[in-house]
Design an enzyme around this catalytic site. Sequence first.
Site, short mmCIF file in Angstrom:
data_model
loop_
_atom_site.label_atom_id
_atom_site.label_comp_id
_atom_site.label_asym_id
_atom_site.label_seq_id
_atom_site.Cartn_x
_atom_site.Cartn_y
_atom_site.Cartn_z
CD1 TRP A 154 7.68 5.14 3.63
CD2 TRP A 154 8.32 3.00 3.47
NE1 TRP A 154 7.28 4.67 2.41
CE2 TRP A 154 7.65 3.36 2.28
CE3 TRP A 154 8.82 1.70 3.58
CZ2 TRP A 154 7.46 2.48 1.22
CZ3 TRP A 154 8.63 0.83 2.53
CH2 TRP A 154 7.96 1.22 1.36
CG HIS A 175 3.28 4.21 3.29
ND1 HIS A 175 3.82 3.27 2.46
CD2 HIS A 175 3.01 3.53 4.45
CE1 HIS A 175 3.88 2.11 3.06
NE2 HIS A 175 3.40 2.25 4.28
NE ARG A 201 7.41 8.66 4.24
CZ ARG A 201 7.53 8.31 2.97
NH1 ARG A 201 8.65 8.54 2.33
NH2 ARG A 201 6.51 7.73 2.35
CD GLN A 215 2.51 8.81 0.73
OE1 GLN A 215 1.83 7.81 0.99
NE2 GLN A 215 3.82 8.78 0.57
CB VAL A 258 3.62 -3.04 -6.27
CG1 VAL A 258 2.36 -2.30 -5.86
CG2 VAL A 258 4.85 -2.20 -6.04
CB ALA A 312 -1.80 -0.03 -5.28
#
Length: 344
Positions: A154, A175, A201, A215, A258, A312
């Site tokens: 990112w 994000h 970004r 997003q 995650v 998620a």
Amino acid sequence: MELDEIKQRALAHLDDVSDLLALEAWRVAYLGKKSPLSQALRSLGSLPLEERRRLGAQANQIKELLEKALLEKEAALKAAEVAQTLGQEGVDVTLPGRRPTLGRLHPTTQMVRAICQVFVTLGFQVVEGPEVEWDYYNFEALNIPPDHPARDMWDTLWIDSPERGDKGAMLLRTHTSPMQIRVMERTRPPVRVVVPGKCYRYEATDATHESMFYQIEGLAVDKGITFAHLKGTIGEFARRLFGGERKIRFRCDYFPFVEPGVEVAVDCFACNGAGCRLCGNTGWLEIMGAGMVHPGVLEQVGYDPKVYTGFAFGLGPERVAMLRHGIDDIRLFYSNDLRFLRQF
Ligand code: YSA
């Protein structure tokens, strides 16, 4: 002057009156205190009773008639004045009206609303959060400590802020995932939210990348949530948005927050998976990153990962709109070209 003569003169003079100023002069001359008619009315007192009655009735009749004629003339002159003004200004009241220009929702807003609506029907709440964030929410609490190589995923726009506090430096969120932390910090499970919003970004723009884009984040946490729930939810979402027969493909991907992480694709709705220009001949369209919420993230917000689990996901609505409408350059969304925007 005889009463009859007064009437004849007044009416003849009224015919020549052509504006409101002259009309006022006429009123003073024929109905005012010093007018022959008022004088005649005043002199009635000195006449014998019979004559007073006859002439009095006649004088009052003439007065009423002149007052009525005055009102009619005034209305006619005012109407003529309005018609003249309209004529001078060039207003043609017989022309058809101009159609007002109606605005419409931006294609991204339309897509964001359509996507959120699907999740709302699946039991998710819509929440929003700040675009200016702390390092803690954007990275650290999401299992991305300072100097972690994953930060390179990112490219960040940092804000030179005098305030630092215990949440680290200030930045423009890269994000919508920081909202996972903010929502869990203030709620106890079960949690089911979608978070639409702008992200930023520090990257060069090209046909699929903008430095500002949207997003939509999704988060579900409860007792007993499994990967099957993630598959079922995303599958239902894709079918509702892209059509009833869609197939879903999950492939391993890496996101520090995650475990496991996946990249989700749907089979191309244009060619039904056979391969075409839209899907780059692969038969698949990538729509989002997703996964099971990392136990470290749950611990960070005080949820016991042995009790609670969650999934998620994060997707880009412009990319979904590009797939849906066959748009080949993301920069069209924000270059304010009405020829493009009016198509939606
Ligand atoms: C992954 C797992 C989760 O459990 C939850 C969320 C995520 C997504 C993760 N936060 C993320 O940002 N992944 S991403 O960098 O791959 O971006 C997700 C989507 O945002 C992309 O698929 C793309 O649709 C969109 N996107 C990213 N950079 C963009 C962009 N859209 C336009 N311009 C850019 N520069």
